[in-house]
Design an enzyme around this catalytic site. Structure first.
Site, PDB file in Angstrom:
ATOM      1  N   GLN A  95       0.847  -0.991   0.017  1.00  0.00           N
ATOM      2  CA  GLN A  95      -0.291   0.289   0.063  1.00  0.00           C
ATOM      3  C   GLN A  95       0.863   1.010   0.314  1.00  0.00           C
ATOM      4  OE1 GLN A  95      -2.406  -0.186   3.380  1.00  0.00           O
ATOM      5  NE2 GLN A  95      -3.460  -1.985   2.727  1.00  0.00           N
ATOM      6  N   ASP A 111      -5.003   6.417   0.769  1.00  0.00           N
ATOM      7  CA  ASP A 111      -4.176   5.394   0.322  1.00  0.00           C
ATOM      8  C   ASP A 111      -4.645   4.670  -1.138  1.00  0.00           C
ATOM      9  OD1 ASP A 111      -6.980   2.957   0.709  1.00  0.00           O
ATOM     10  OD2 ASP A 111      -6.889   5.172   2.546  1.00  0.00           O
TER      11      ASP A 111
END
Length: 134
Positions: A95, A111
């Site tokens: 991520q 994100d």
């Protein structure tokens, strides 16, 4: 922030989450703004990816008010994920998180998780007929 996801502890979020905190990706899950919203997000991650879910810091970069965090989420799919029933499979997914610090606290948070790689590790599940709408 990472510690909250790893421990589930959110009683101190007011210390590092801005009152106007927003992560637009959480809006579809009914999670809105502020420190309580961040605490809800932590709860959702742990309910969906198990109490064993944890984030590993790969690299953190800072530029002015911005922080970029490269992380890996490890977990086990134990709760509904956008209409997909639990598979009980373990996964790890890279991520990137981008955050703006305002008044010493995280206010803006985006994100970008590796959805394709994560779904592949979960066995490429499909949503059931219930879907993800409330």
């Amino acid at each position: 922030m990472v510690s909250a996801f790893n421990t589930g502890r959110t009683d101190d979020v007011d210390e590092y989450i801005h009152p106007d905190y927003l992560n637009p990706a959480t809006l579809e899950h009914g999670i809105h703004t502020g420190p309580k919203a961040f605490a809800q997000l932590v709860g959702w991650v742990r309910a969906t990816f198990s109490e064993e879910a944890r984030l590993e810091e790969v690299r953190i970069e800072e530029r002015g008010p911005w922080v970029k965090a490269y992380l890996v989420l490890y977990g086990r799919h134990v709760g509904r994920l956008v209409g997909m029933p639990p598979t009980d499979r373990r996964f790890s997914g890279e991520q990137v998180h981008l955050m703006r610090i305002v008044d010493g606290k995280i206010r803006d948070h985006r994100d970008w998780p590796d959805f394709q790689g994560t779904l592949r590790q979960l066995g490429d599940p499909w949503p059931d007929d219930e879907g993800w709408r409330p």
